[in-house]
Enzyme design. Structure first.
Site, short mmCIF file in Angstrom:
data_model
loop_
_atom_site.label_atom_id
_atom_site.label_comp_id
_atom_site.label_asym_id
_atom_site.label_seq_id
_atom_site.Cartn_x
_atom_site.Cartn_y
_atom_site.Cartn_z
N CYS A 2 0.83 -1.19 0.00
CA CYS A 2 0.00 0.00 0.00
C CYS A 2 0.87 1.25 0.00
CB CYS A 2 -0.90 0.00 1.23
SG CYS A 2 -1.85 -1.52 1.45
N GLU A 86 4.03 -6.83 3.27
CA GLU A 86 3.47 -8.13 3.56
C GLU A 86 4.36 -8.85 4.58
OE1 GLU A 86 0.63 -9.32 2.67
OE2 GLU A 86 0.08 -8.07 0.95
#
Length: 628
Positions: A2, A86
Protein backbone atom coordinates in the site's frame (compact mmCIF):
# COMPACT_ATOMS: atom_id res chain seq x y z
CA UNK A 1 1.16 -3.57 -0.30
CA UNK A 2 0.00 0.00 0.00
CA UNK A 3 0.91 3.65 0.41
CA UNK A 4 1.29 5.24 3.84
CA UNK A 5 1.59 8.78 5.19
CA UNK A 6 1.48 10.48 8.54
CA UNK A 7 1.89 13.76 10.43
CA UNK A 8 2.81 14.32 14.09
CA UNK A 9 2.69 17.91 15.32
CA UNK A 10 1.98 19.77 18.56
CA UNK A 11 -0.22 22.12 16.51
CA UNK A 12 -3.57 20.42 15.69
CA UNK A 13 -4.28 23.04 13.04
CA UNK A 14 -1.49 21.54 10.89
CA UNK A 15 -3.15 18.09 10.86
CA UNK A 16 -6.35 18.03 8.85
CA UNK A 17 -8.09 15.37 6.82
CA UNK A 18 -7.68 17.63 3.81
CA UNK A 19 -3.88 17.71 4.21
CA UNK A 20 -3.70 13.97 4.83
CA UNK A 21 -5.84 13.36 1.77
CA UNK A 22 -3.48 15.46 -0.36
CA UNK A 23 -0.61 13.24 0.80
CA UNK A 24 -2.57 10.07 0.07
CA UNK A 25 -3.75 11.30 -3.32
CA UNK A 26 -0.12 11.85 -4.34
CA UNK A 27 0.55 8.12 -3.87
CA UNK A 28 -2.87 6.81 -4.96
CA UNK A 29 -1.19 4.53 -7.52
CA UNK A 30 0.24 2.50 -4.63
CA UNK A 31 -3.22 1.68 -3.35
CA UNK A 32 -6.03 1.88 -5.90
CA UNK A 33 -8.46 -0.27 -3.84
CA UNK A 34 -9.30 2.14 -1.03
CA UNK A 35 -8.27 4.99 1.26
CA UNK A 36 -8.50 5.76 4.94
CA UNK A 37 -7.69 8.59 7.37
CA UNK A 38 -7.40 8.93 11.11
CA UNK A 39 -6.66 11.84 13.45
CA UNK A 40 -6.11 11.37 17.19
CA UNK A 41 -8.57 12.84 19.67
CA UNK A 42 -6.18 15.61 20.66
CA UNK A 43 -5.45 16.38 17.00
CA UNK A 44 -1.68 15.91 17.26
CA UNK A 45 -1.33 12.69 15.20
CA UNK A 46 -2.77 11.91 11.78
CA UNK A 47 -2.38 8.85 9.54
CA UNK A 48 -3.35 8.28 5.91
CA UNK A 49 -3.46 5.03 3.94
CA UNK A 50 -3.98 3.94 0.33
CA UNK A 51 -4.93 0.29 0.10
CA UNK A 52 -3.87 -2.40 -2.35
CA UNK A 53 -5.95 -5.36 -1.17
CA UNK A 54 -3.94 -8.60 -1.19
CA UNK A 55 -4.68 -10.45 2.08
CA UNK A 56 -8.18 -10.33 3.63
CA UNK A 57 -10.07 -8.22 1.11
CA UNK A 58 -12.80 -7.30 3.59
CA UNK A 59 -13.43 -3.82 4.97
CA UNK A 60 -12.45 -5.03 8.43
CA UNK A 61 -8.83 -5.21 7.22
CA UNK A 62 -8.81 -1.59 6.01
CA UNK A 63 -6.33 0.90 7.44
CA UNK A 64 -5.47 2.87 9.47
CA UNK A 65 -6.25 -0.03 11.81
CA UNK A 66 -6.76 0.16 15.58
CA UNK A 67 -5.93 -2.40 18.22
CA UNK A 68 -6.38 -2.65 21.98
CA UNK A 69 -3.74 -3.95 24.34
CA UNK A 70 -3.97 -7.73 24.43
CA UNK A 71 -6.46 -7.66 21.56
CA UNK A 72 -9.35 -7.47 24.04
CA UNK A 73 -12.52 -6.26 22.28
CA UNK A 74 -13.77 -4.34 25.33
CA UNK A 75 -10.51 -2.47 25.99
CA UNK A 76 -9.71 1.02 24.74
CA UNK A 77 -8.00 1.22 21.38
CA UNK A 78 -4.37 1.82 22.27
CA UNK A 79 -2.55 1.34 18.96
CA UNK A 80 -3.11 2.70 15.46
CA UNK A 81 -1.11 1.58 12.43
CA UNK A 82 -0.58 2.59 8.82
CA UNK A 83 1.40 -0.12 7.09
CA UNK A 84 2.83 -0.97 3.67
CA UNK A 85 4.05 -4.47 2.82
CA UNK A 86 3.47 -8.13 3.56
CA UNK A 87 4.45 -10.37 6.48
CA UNK A 88 4.62 -13.73 4.75
CA UNK A 89 4.79 -15.82 7.92
CA UNK A 90 1.92 -14.04 9.65
CA UNK A 91 -0.17 -17.24 10.10
CA UNK A 92 2.63 -18.84 12.13
CA UNK A 93 3.10 -15.68 14.24
CA UNK A 94 -0.66 -15.45 14.73
CA UNK A 95 -0.78 -18.99 16.14
CA UNK A 96 2.00 -18.10 18.56
CA UNK A 97 0.09 -15.01 19.74
CA UNK A 98 -3.20 -16.91 20.08
CA UNK A 99 -1.40 -19.35 22.39
CA UNK A 100 -0.54 -16.32 24.55
CA UNK A 101 -4.18 -15.28 24.78
CA UNK A 102 -4.44 -12.76 21.94
CA UNK A 103 -7.64 -12.54 19.93
CA UNK A 104 -8.15 -11.36 16.35
CA UNK A 105 -11.09 -10.01 14.38
CA UNK A 106 -9.53 -10.10 10.88
CA UNK A 107 -7.53 -12.48 8.70
CA UNK A 108 -4.97 -9.78 7.85
CA UNK A 109 -1.26 -9.57 8.55
CA UNK A 110 -1.77 -5.95 9.67
CA UNK A 111 -3.56 -7.02 12.85
CA UNK A 112 -0.80 -9.55 13.54
CA UNK A 113 1.81 -6.76 13.44
CA UNK A 114 -0.17 -4.79 16.03
CA UNK A 115 -0.58 -7.78 18.33
CA UNK A 116 3.09 -8.73 17.95
CA UNK A 117 4.15 -5.18 18.83
CA UNK A 118 1.90 -5.19 21.89
CA UNK A 119 3.40 -8.51 22.98
CA UNK A 120 7.07 -8.15 22.08
CA UNK A 121 7.56 -4.40 21.50
CA UNK A 122 10.43 -3.72 19.06
CA UNK A 123 11.59 -7.35 19.34
CA UNK A 124 8.59 -8.25 17.17
CA UNK A 125 10.67 -7.25 14.15
CA UNK A 126 12.84 -10.33 14.67
CA UNK A 127 9.81 -12.53 13.97
CA UNK A 128 8.82 -11.02 10.63
CA UNK A 129 9.67 -12.69 7.34
CA UNK A 130 8.56 -10.03 4.92
CA UNK A 131 8.84 -6.60 3.40
CA UNK A 132 7.42 -3.71 5.35
CA UNK A 133 7.39 -0.07 6.32
CA UNK A 134 4.95 1.12 8.96
CA UNK A 135 4.16 3.60 11.67
CA UNK A 136 2.40 2.64 14.94
CA UNK A 137 1.03 5.25 17.32
CA UNK A 138 0.83 4.14 20.97
CA UNK A 139 -1.75 6.43 22.58
CA UNK A 140 -0.93 5.25 26.10
CA UNK A 141 2.81 5.92 25.91
CA UNK A 142 2.47 8.79 23.40
CA UNK A 143 5.09 7.10 21.23
CA UNK A 144 5.52 6.74 17.48
CA UNK A 145 7.21 3.49 16.43
CA UNK A 146 8.33 3.21 12.80
CA UNK A 147 10.22 0.39 11.13
CA UNK A 148 11.53 -0.77 7.78
CA UNK A 149 12.31 -4.28 6.53
CA UNK A 150 15.78 -5.79 6.61
CA UNK A 151 16.84 -5.12 3.02
CA UNK A 152 14.83 -2.00 2.18
CA UNK A 153 12.23 -3.57 -0.11
CA UNK A 154 9.65 -1.04 1.10
CA UNK A 155 10.46 2.68 1.30
CA UNK A 156 10.05 5.02 4.28
CA UNK A 157 10.80 8.72 3.85
CA UNK A 158 10.45 11.43 6.49
CA UNK A 159 10.81 15.10 7.26
CA UNK A 160 11.79 16.14 10.79
CA UNK A 161 11.53 19.67 12.12
CA UNK A 162 13.18 19.19 15.50
CA UNK A 163 12.63 22.70 16.95
CA UNK A 164 8.96 22.63 16.02
CA UNK A 165 8.45 18.98 16.98
CA UNK A 166 6.95 18.23 13.58
CA UNK A 167 7.42 14.84 11.89
CA UNK A 168 5.98 13.79 8.52
CA UNK A 169 6.49 10.42 6.85
CA UNK A 170 5.37 8.68 3.67
CA UNK A 171 6.02 5.83 1.24
CA UNK A 172 7.13 8.28 -1.43
CA UNK A 173 8.56 11.78 -1.28
CA UNK A 174 5.81 13.21 -3.49
CA UNK A 175 3.43 12.77 -0.55
CA UNK A 176 5.70 14.98 1.57
CA UNK A 177 5.80 17.58 -1.20
CA UNK A 178 2.01 17.47 -1.38
CA UNK A 179 1.96 18.32 2.34
CA UNK A 180 4.02 21.44 1.67
CA UNK A 181 7.57 20.22 2.27
CA UNK A 182 9.95 22.04 -0.06
CA UNK A 183 11.43 20.06 -2.95
CA UNK A 184 15.10 21.04 -3.24
CA UNK A 185 17.72 18.82 -4.90
CA UNK A 186 20.77 17.92 -2.83
CA UNK A 187 23.67 19.11 -5.01
CA UNK A 188 26.11 16.60 -3.55
CA UNK A 189 23.81 13.74 -4.57
CA UNK A 190 23.46 15.25 -8.05
CA UNK A 191 27.24 15.52 -8.39
CA UNK A 192 27.82 11.91 -7.35
CA UNK A 193 25.18 10.73 -9.78
CA UNK A 194 26.30 12.53 -12.93
CA UNK A 195 30.00 12.12 -12.06
CA UNK A 196 30.17 8.61 -10.61
CA UNK A 197 26.80 7.02 -11.28
CA UNK A 198 25.79 6.76 -7.62
CA UNK A 199 22.01 6.66 -7.27
CA UNK A 200 22.17 6.55 -3.45
CA UNK A 201 24.64 7.72 -0.82
CA UNK A 202 26.71 4.58 -0.13
CA UNK A 203 27.88 5.74 3.31
CA UNK A 204 25.18 8.06 4.69
CA UNK A 205 22.19 5.83 3.95
CA UNK A 206 19.67 8.16 5.59
CA UNK A 207 20.30 10.86 2.98
CA UNK A 208 18.28 11.19 -0.23
CA UNK A 209 18.41 13.14 -3.49
CA UNK A 210 16.58 16.01 -1.76
CA UNK A 211 17.50 18.32 1.11
CA UNK A 212 15.71 17.83 4.44
CA UNK A 213 14.03 14.62 3.31
CA UNK A 214 15.52 11.48 4.82
CA UNK A 215 15.13 7.73 4.50
CA UNK A 216 14.86 5.33 7.38
CA UNK A 217 17.68 2.89 6.53
CA UNK A 218 16.89 -0.79 5.96
CA UNK A 219 16.88 -3.01 9.06
CA UNK A 220 16.23 0.00 11.31
CA UNK A 221 13.41 1.17 13.52
CA UNK A 222 12.83 4.63 14.91
CA UNK A 223 11.06 5.43 18.15
CA UNK A 224 9.87 8.90 19.08
CA UNK A 225 8.71 9.48 22.65
CA UNK A 226 6.80 12.67 21.92
CA UNK A 227 6.23 13.92 25.47
CA UNK A 228 9.92 13.49 26.34
CA UNK A 229 11.10 14.91 23.01
CA UNK A 230 13.31 11.86 22.58
CA UNK A 231 13.82 10.25 19.17
CA UNK A 232 16.23 7.43 18.34
CA UNK A 233 16.93 5.17 15.35
CA UNK A 234 18.33 1.70 15.97
CA UNK A 235 19.52 -1.15 13.79
CA UNK A 236 17.59 -4.29 14.72
CA UNK A 237 19.22 -6.82 12.35
CA UNK A 238 22.43 -7.48 10.46
CA UNK A 239 24.10 -10.29 8.58
CA UNK A 240 26.85 -12.25 10.27
CA UNK A 241 29.33 -12.50 7.42
CA UNK A 242 32.12 -14.00 9.50
CA UNK A 243 30.52 -17.09 11.05
CA UNK A 244 31.21 -19.75 8.42
CA UNK A 245 29.67 -23.19 9.01
CA UNK A 246 31.40 -26.48 8.28
CA UNK A 247 28.51 -28.14 6.41
CA UNK A 248 29.43 -30.33 3.48
CA UNK A 249 28.10 -29.73 -0.01
CA UNK A 250 25.22 -32.21 0.26
CA UNK A 251 24.01 -30.70 3.54
CA UNK A 252 24.37 -27.18 2.14
CA UNK A 253 22.37 -27.97 -1.02
CA UNK A 254 19.59 -29.68 0.93
CA UNK A 255 19.37 -26.81 3.44
CA UNK A 256 19.35 -24.20 0.67
CA UNK A 257 16.62 -26.03 -1.21
CA UNK A 258 14.47 -26.33 1.91
CA UNK A 259 14.80 -22.63 2.79
CA UNK A 260 14.25 -21.51 -0.80
CA UNK A 261 11.12 -23.61 -1.28
CA UNK A 262 9.76 -22.42 2.07
CA UNK A 263 10.34 -18.83 1.00
CA UNK A 264 8.57 -19.34 -2.33
CA UNK A 265 5.65 -21.14 -0.64
CA UNK A 266 5.15 -18.29 1.85
CA UNK A 267 5.27 -15.72 -0.94
CA UNK A 268 2.47 -17.54 -2.74
CA UNK A 269 0.05 -16.66 0.08
CA UNK A 270 -2.50 -14.33 -1.44
CA UNK A 271 -6.21 -13.74 -1.86
CA UNK A 272 -5.70 -12.30 -5.37
CA UNK A 273 -4.12 -13.65 -8.60
CA UNK A 274 -0.35 -14.25 -8.58
CA UNK A 275 2.09 -14.25 -11.48
CA UNK A 276 5.84 -14.39 -11.87
CA UNK A 277 8.42 -12.39 -13.78
CA UNK A 278 10.44 -14.56 -16.17
CA UNK A 279 13.60 -13.16 -17.71
CA UNK A 280 15.02 -16.48 -18.88
CA UNK A 281 17.85 -16.23 -16.36
CA UNK A 282 18.63 -18.71 -13.60
CA UNK A 283 16.97 -16.79 -10.76
CA UNK A 284 13.52 -16.15 -12.22
CA UNK A 285 13.54 -19.62 -13.80
CA UNK A 286 14.29 -21.17 -10.40
CA UNK A 287 11.29 -19.39 -8.91
CA UNK A 288 9.11 -20.70 -11.75
CA UNK A 289 10.49 -24.17 -11.12
CA UNK A 290 9.80 -23.97 -7.39
CA UNK A 291 6.23 -22.77 -8.02
CA UNK A 292 5.70 -25.67 -10.43
CA UNK A 293 7.03 -28.16 -7.87
CA UNK A 294 4.86 -26.73 -5.10
CA UNK A 295 1.67 -26.30 -7.16
CA UNK A 296 2.14 -28.82 -9.97
CA UNK A 297 -1.62 -29.32 -10.43
CA UNK A 298 -2.26 -25.63 -11.01
CA UNK A 299 -1.23 -24.68 -14.54
CA UNK A 300 -3.09 -21.38 -14.53
CA UNK A 301 -0.53 -18.96 -13.16
CA UNK A 302 0.91 -16.47 -15.59
CA UNK A 303 4.45 -15.34 -16.35
CA UNK A 304 5.60 -12.03 -17.81
CA UNK A 305 8.74 -11.24 -19.78
CA UNK A 306 10.58 -8.48 -21.63
CA UNK A 307 12.05 -9.63 -24.93
CA UNK A 308 14.20 -7.82 -27.48
CA UNK A 309 14.11 -9.62 -30.86
CA UNK A 310 17.34 -9.29 -32.82
CA UNK A 311 19.32 -8.06 -29.82
CA UNK A 312 22.39 -10.13 -28.96
CA UNK A 313 21.37 -10.31 -25.28
CA UNK A 314 17.75 -11.24 -25.90
CA UNK A 315 16.76 -14.21 -23.72
CA UNK A 316 13.65 -15.35 -25.58
CA UNK A 317 15.17 -18.77 -26.23
CA UNK A 318 15.54 -19.51 -22.51
CA UNK A 319 12.12 -18.05 -21.71
CA UNK A 320 10.55 -20.45 -24.21
CA UNK A 321 12.37 -23.41 -22.66
CA UNK A 322 11.08 -22.61 -19.17
CA UNK A 323 7.57 -21.89 -20.43
CA UNK A 324 7.54 -25.25 -22.22
CA UNK A 325 8.99 -27.15 -19.26
CA UNK A 326 6.31 -25.91 -16.85
CA UNK A 327 3.40 -25.37 -19.27
CA UNK A 328 3.25 -21.71 -18.27
CA UNK A 329 1.06 -19.06 -19.77
CA UNK A 330 3.52 -16.40 -20.86
CA UNK A 331 2.99 -12.82 -21.96
CA UNK A 332 5.82 -10.70 -23.32
CA UNK A 333 6.49 -7.06 -24.10
CA UNK A 334 9.20 -5.56 -26.30
CA UNK A 335 10.01 -2.09 -24.94
CA UNK A 336 11.31 0.30 -27.59
CA UNK A 337 13.18 3.59 -27.51
CA UNK A 338 10.03 5.45 -28.57
CA UNK A 339 8.21 4.16 -25.49
CA UNK A 340 11.10 5.31 -23.32
CA UNK A 341 11.02 8.80 -24.85
CA UNK A 342 7.25 9.06 -24.41
CA UNK A 343 7.29 7.74 -20.82
CA UNK A 344 10.45 9.41 -19.51
CA UNK A 345 8.82 12.10 -17.39
CA UNK A 346 6.27 9.66 -15.99
CA UNK A 347 8.95 7.13 -15.04
CA UNK A 348 11.08 9.78 -13.36
CA UNK A 349 7.98 11.06 -11.56
CA UNK A 350 7.43 7.63 -10.06
CA UNK A 351 11.08 7.05 -9.20
CA UNK A 352 11.82 10.54 -7.78
CA UNK A 353 15.54 9.73 -7.53
CA UNK A 354 18.26 8.92 -10.12
CA UNK A 355 17.92 5.85 -12.34
CA UNK A 356 21.14 4.02 -13.17
CA UNK A 357 20.20 2.58 -16.55
CA UNK A 358 17.36 1.74 -18.91
CA UNK A 359 16.97 -1.71 -17.32
CA UNK A 360 14.59 -0.02 -14.87
CA UNK A 361 12.41 0.96 -17.82
CA UNK A 362 12.28 -2.66 -18.99
CA UNK A 363 11.07 -3.75 -15.56
CA UNK A 364 8.51 -0.92 -15.59
CA UNK A 365 7.15 -2.29 -18.89
CA UNK A 366 6.89 -5.85 -17.50
CA UNK A 367 4.92 -4.61 -14.46
CA UNK A 368 2.67 -2.58 -16.75
CA UNK A 369 2.02 -5.72 -18.80
CA UNK A 370 1.17 -7.76 -15.70
CA UNK A 371 -1.22 -5.08 -14.50
CA UNK A 372 -3.06 -5.14 -17.81
CA UNK A 373 -3.64 -8.86 -17.34
CA UNK A 374 -5.23 -8.43 -13.92
CA UNK A 375 -2.25 -9.56 -11.85
CA UNK A 376 -1.79 -7.87 -8.45
CA UNK A 377 1.15 -9.95 -7.14
CA UNK A 378 4.37 -10.81 -9.00
CA UNK A 379 7.27 -12.93 -7.81
CA UNK A 380 10.70 -11.81 -8.97
CA UNK A 381 14.30 -13.02 -8.69
CA UNK A 382 16.09 -9.96 -7.34
CA UNK A 383 18.59 -10.47 -4.53
CA UNK A 384 20.09 -13.76 -5.71
CA UNK A 385 23.12 -12.24 -7.45
CA UNK A 386 24.18 -10.22 -4.40
CA UNK A 387 23.74 -13.04 -1.88
CA UNK A 388 24.91 -16.07 -3.89
CA UNK A 389 27.67 -14.42 -5.92
CA UNK A 390 26.03 -14.23 -9.34
CA UNK A 391 27.88 -11.35 -10.99
CA UNK A 392 31.14 -12.05 -12.80
CA UNK A 393 32.70 -9.13 -10.90
CA UNK A 394 32.69 -11.37 -7.79
CA UNK A 395 34.99 -13.96 -9.35
CA UNK A 396 38.24 -12.10 -8.77
CA UNK A 397 37.27 -11.49 -5.13
CA UNK A 398 36.80 -15.22 -4.66
CA UNK A 399 40.10 -15.99 -6.33
CA UNK A 400 41.80 -13.38 -4.14
CA UNK A 401 40.36 -15.10 -1.07
CA UNK A 402 41.86 -18.41 -2.20
CA UNK A 403 45.25 -16.76 -2.73
CA UNK A 404 45.18 -14.95 0.61
CA UNK A 405 44.36 -18.21 2.39
CA UNK A 406 47.14 -19.97 0.47
CA UNK A 407 44.74 -22.38 -1.21
CA UNK A 408 46.80 -22.34 -4.39
CA UNK A 409 45.72 -25.73 -5.72
CA UNK A 410 42.05 -24.76 -5.47
CA UNK A 411 42.89 -21.35 -6.97
CA UNK A 412 44.48 -22.89 -10.05
CA UNK A 413 41.63 -25.39 -10.43
CA UNK A 414 38.90 -22.71 -10.22
CA UNK A 415 40.74 -20.32 -12.51
CA UNK A 416 41.11 -23.04 -15.13
CA UNK A 417 37.45 -24.10 -14.83
CA UNK A 418 36.23 -20.52 -15.23
CA UNK A 419 38.41 -20.03 -18.28
CA UNK A 420 37.15 -23.34 -19.67
CA UNK A 421 33.58 -22.06 -19.40
CA UNK A 422 34.55 -18.87 -21.26
CA UNK A 423 33.48 -16.74 -18.30
CA UNK A 424 35.17 -13.36 -18.48
CA UNK A 425 36.72 -12.03 -15.27
CA UNK A 426 39.46 -9.64 -14.26
CA UNK A 427 42.77 -11.06 -13.09
CA UNK A 428 46.25 -9.63 -13.07
CA UNK A 429 49.17 -8.75 -10.83
CA UNK A 430 47.07 -6.16 -8.96
CA UNK A 431 44.79 -8.94 -7.76
CA UNK A 432 47.74 -10.73 -6.15
CA UNK A 433 48.62 -7.49 -4.38
CA UNK A 434 44.99 -6.99 -3.29
CA UNK A 435 44.88 -10.54 -1.94
CA UNK A 436 47.86 -9.83 0.29
CA UNK A 437 46.96 -6.24 1.22
CA UNK A 438 43.15 -5.76 1.09
CA UNK A 439 43.32 -2.55 3.12
CA UNK A 440 45.58 -0.91 0.55
CA UNK A 441 43.30 -2.17 -2.23
CA UNK A 442 40.26 -0.53 -0.61
CA UNK A 443 42.16 2.75 -0.23
CA UNK A 444 43.33 2.60 -3.85
CA UNK A 445 39.77 2.02 -5.09
CA UNK A 446 38.48 4.95 -3.05
CA UNK A 447 41.19 7.23 -4.42
CA UNK A 448 40.38 6.07 -7.95
CA UNK A 449 36.74 7.10 -7.47
CA UNK A 450 37.85 10.47 -6.14
CA UNK A 451 40.12 10.97 -9.14
CA UNK A 452 37.33 10.07 -11.55
CA UNK A 453 35.32 12.92 -10.12
CA UNK A 454 38.17 15.40 -9.77
CA UNK A 455 39.39 15.00 -13.36
CA UNK A 456 35.93 14.89 -14.95
CA UNK A 457 36.30 17.10 -18.02
CA UNK A 458 32.58 17.77 -18.47
CA UNK A 459 31.37 18.96 -15.06
CA UNK A 460 31.95 22.59 -14.13
CA UNK A 461 34.96 22.72 -11.75
CA UNK A 462 33.14 25.20 -9.51
CA UNK A 463 30.29 22.70 -9.07
CA UNK A 464 32.77 19.96 -8.12
CA UNK A 465 34.61 22.19 -5.65
CA UNK A 466 31.39 23.33 -4.02
CA UNK A 467 29.79 19.93 -3.48
CA UNK A 468 32.45 17.21 -3.52
CA UNK A 469 32.60 15.47 -0.13
CA UNK A 470 35.58 13.15 -0.38
CA UNK A 471 34.27 10.95 2.42
CA UNK A 472 31.11 10.17 0.48
CA UNK A 473 32.45 7.41 -1.77
CA UNK A 474 34.02 4.97 0.66
CA UNK A 475 35.06 1.51 -0.51
CA UNK A 476 34.84 -1.66 1.58
CA UNK A 477 37.69 -3.64 3.11
CA UNK A 478 37.46 -6.95 1.25
CA UNK A 479 39.50 -9.96 2.28
CA UNK A 480 36.88 -12.61 1.49
CA UNK A 481 34.02 -13.13 -0.95
CA UNK A 482 31.52 -12.58 1.85
CA UNK A 483 32.87 -9.06 2.41
CA UNK A 484 31.96 -7.83 -1.06
CA UNK A 485 28.64 -9.73 -1.02
CA UNK A 486 27.80 -8.03 2.27
CA UNK A 487 28.74 -4.62 0.86
CA UNK A 488 26.48 -5.08 -2.16
CA UNK A 489 23.65 -6.61 -0.13
CA UNK A 490 23.59 -4.29 2.86
CA UNK A 491 25.46 -1.12 1.94
CA UNK A 492 25.58 -0.29 -1.76
CA UNK A 493 24.01 -2.09 -4.70
CA UNK A 494 20.94 -4.12 -3.81
CA UNK A 495 18.99 -1.19 -2.32
CA UNK A 496 19.13 0.59 -5.68
CA UNK A 497 17.51 -2.41 -7.41
CA UNK A 498 14.91 -2.73 -4.66
CA UNK A 499 14.01 0.92 -5.12
CA UNK A 500 13.42 0.28 -8.84
CA UNK A 501 11.36 -2.81 -8.02
CA UNK A 502 9.12 -0.93 -5.60
CA UNK A 503 8.51 2.08 -7.84
CA UNK A 504 8.05 0.11 -11.07
CA UNK A 505 5.57 -2.31 -9.51
CA UNK A 506 3.65 0.21 -7.42
CA UNK A 507 3.30 2.55 -10.40
CA UNK A 508 0.91 -0.12 -11.72
CA UNK A 509 -0.68 -1.20 -8.44
CA UNK A 510 1.32 -4.45 -8.24
CA UNK A 511 3.01 -6.07 -5.27
CA UNK A 512 6.46 -7.49 -6.10
CA UNK A 513 7.66 -10.35 -3.88
CA UNK A 514 11.27 -11.53 -3.73
CA UNK A 515 11.81 -15.13 -2.52
CA UNK A 516 15.61 -14.82 -2.49
CA UNK A 517 15.34 -12.16 0.23
CA UNK A 518 13.97 -14.36 2.97
CA UNK A 519 16.26 -13.32 5.82
CA UNK A 520 16.62 -16.93 6.94
CA UNK A 521 17.82 -17.89 3.46
CA UNK A 522 20.23 -14.94 3.32
CA UNK A 523 21.63 -15.71 6.78
CA UNK A 524 22.26 -19.28 5.67
CA UNK A 525 23.96 -18.21 2.43
CA UNK A 526 26.40 -16.00 4.32
CA UNK A 527 27.20 -18.90 6.63
CA UNK A 528 28.28 -21.32 3.89
CA UNK A 529 31.83 -21.34 2.50
CA UNK A 530 32.61 -19.48 -0.69
CA UNK A 531 33.18 -22.69 -2.65
CA UNK A 532 29.44 -23.38 -2.42
CA UNK A 533 28.78 -20.11 -4.28
CA UNK A 534 31.49 -20.08 -6.96
CA UNK A 535 32.62 -23.58 -7.90
CA UNK A 536 33.70 -25.72 -10.84
CA UNK A 537 33.65 -22.73 -13.16
CA UNK A 538 30.12 -21.57 -12.24
CA UNK A 539 28.71 -18.74 -10.18
CA UNK A 540 25.70 -19.40 -7.90
CA UNK A 541 26.71 -23.06 -7.77
CA UNK A 542 24.49 -23.94 -4.78
CA UNK A 543 21.39 -22.62 -6.56
CA UNK A 544 22.23 -24.51 -9.76
CA UNK A 545 22.88 -27.72 -7.87
CA UNK A 546 19.65 -27.49 -5.86
CA UNK A 547 17.49 -26.80 -8.94
CA UNK A 548 19.16 -29.07 -11.52
CA UNK A 549 16.34 -31.62 -11.36
CA UNK A 550 13.64 -28.97 -11.84
CA UNK A 551 15.05 -26.81 -14.63
CA UNK A 552 16.12 -27.55 -18.20
CA UNK A 553 19.88 -28.22 -18.17
CA UNK A 554 20.43 -25.44 -20.72
CA UNK A 555 19.08 -22.96 -18.15
CA UNK A 556 20.64 -24.52 -15.05
CA UNK A 557 24.15 -24.62 -16.46
CA UNK A 558 24.11 -21.44 -18.53
CA UNK A 559 27.57 -19.91 -18.67
CA UNK A 560 26.55 -16.41 -19.71
CA UNK A 561 25.16 -13.77 -17.38
CA UNK A 562 22.88 -11.22 -19.06
CA UNK A 563 21.55 -9.25 -16.10
CA UNK A 564 18.17 -8.16 -17.55
CA UNK A 565 19.79 -5.77 -20.01
CA UNK A 566 17.82 -3.94 -22.72
CA UNK A 567 19.46 -2.65 -25.94
CA UNK A 568 20.24 0.76 -24.49
CA UNK A 569 23.13 1.39 -26.88
CA UNK A 570 20.83 0.89 -29.86
CA UNK A 571 18.21 3.15 -28.31
CA UNK A 572 20.73 5.92 -27.74
CA UNK A 573 21.55 5.94 -31.45
CA UNK A 574 17.99 6.94 -32.29
CA UNK A 575 17.38 10.56 -33.25
CA UNK A 576 14.46 11.17 -30.87
CA UNK A 577 16.42 10.01 -27.84
CA UNK A 578 19.55 11.90 -28.92
CA UNK A 579 17.44 15.07 -29.12
CA UNK A 580 16.30 14.54 -25.54
CA UNK A 581 19.88 14.00 -24.38
CA UNK A 582 21.09 17.15 -26.14
CA UNK A 583 18.24 19.12 -24.54
CA UNK A 584 19.22 17.67 -21.15
CA UNK A 585 22.83 18.79 -21.58
CA UNK A 586 21.64 22.29 -22.48
CA UNK A 587 19.62 22.49 -19.26
CA UNK A 588 22.47 21.21 -17.10
CA UNK A 589 24.90 23.60 -18.75
CA UNK A 590 22.56 26.55 -18.24
CA UNK A 591 22.32 25.60 -14.54
CA UNK A 592 26.12 25.76 -14.15
CA UNK A 593 26.49 22.01 -13.69
CA UNK A 594 28.07 21.04 -17.02
CA UNK A 595 30.62 22.99 -19.03
CA UNK A 596 29.36 24.85 -22.10
CA UNK A 597 31.57 22.89 -24.51
CA UNK A 598 29.78 19.66 -23.54
CA UNK A 599 27.11 20.80 -25.99
CA UNK A 600 29.58 20.24 -28.82
CA UNK A 601 30.13 16.59 -27.91
CA UNK A 602 27.98 14.12 -29.84
CA UNK A 603 25.86 11.64 -27.91
CA UNK A 604 27.90 8.61 -26.89
CA UNK A 605 25.69 5.51 -26.93
CA UNK A 606 26.57 3.13 -24.11
CA UNK A 607 25.31 -0.23 -22.90
CA UNK A 608 23.07 -0.19 -19.84
CA UNK A 609 25.76 -1.19 -17.35
CA UNK A 610 28.67 0.76 -18.85
CA UNK A 611 30.49 2.66 -16.12
CA UNK A 612 30.92 5.71 -18.37
CA UNK A 613 27.21 6.04 -19.07
CA UNK A 614 27.39 9.83 -18.84
CA UNK A 615 24.79 10.83 -21.42
CA UNK A 616 22.18 8.57 -19.83
CA UNK A 617 22.84 10.20 -16.47
CA UNK A 618 22.57 13.68 -17.96
CA UNK A 619 19.20 12.71 -19.44
CA UNK A 620 17.82 11.46 -16.12
CA UNK A 621 19.31 14.28 -14.02
CA UNK A 622 17.82 17.01 -16.22
CA UNK A 623 14.45 15.28 -16.28
CA UNK A 624 14.36 15.03 -12.48
CA UNK A 625 15.40 18.67 -12.08
CA UNK A 626 12.61 19.88 -14.34
CA UNK A 627 9.71 17.72 -13.20
CA UNK A 628 6.60 19.83 -12.46
Amino acid sequence: MCGIAGIISPNPASITTHRLKKMADAIAHRGPDGEGYWISRDGTVGFAHRRLSIIDLSESAAQPMHYSSGGLPTAAQRYTITYNGEIYNFPEIKEQLISKGYTFRTSSDTEVILAAYDCFREECLQLFDGMFAFGIWDAEEQTLFTARDRFGEKPFFYYWDEPGGIFLFASEMKALWAAGIKRTVEEEALLYYIGLGFTHFPVEKHRTFYKNIYALPPAHYMKWQVKRGRIAACRYWDIDKDGISSCNEKEAVEKFRSLFFTSVKRRLRSDVPIGTSLSGGLDSSSIAGAIHALCFKDKSYKSFSAVFPGYEKDESKYIREVVSAFALTNFSVSPAHSCLVDSLEKICYHHEQPIGSSSAFAQYAVCQLAGRHGIKVLLDGQGADETIGGYSKYIHWWLQELVSHKKFKQFRKEKKALAGNNIAFEWGYKNYVAACAPGLAALALQKREQRRLAVNSEIEPAFIRAFDNRDGCGKPFVSRLNDILYYNTMQHGLEELLCYADRNSMAHGIELRLPFLSHELVEFLFSVPGEHKIREGYTKWILRESMKNELPATVTWRKDKIGFEPPQMQWMKQHSLQERIHDAKQKLSAAGILKKDVLNISVRPRAAYDQENRDWRYLIAATLLHLP
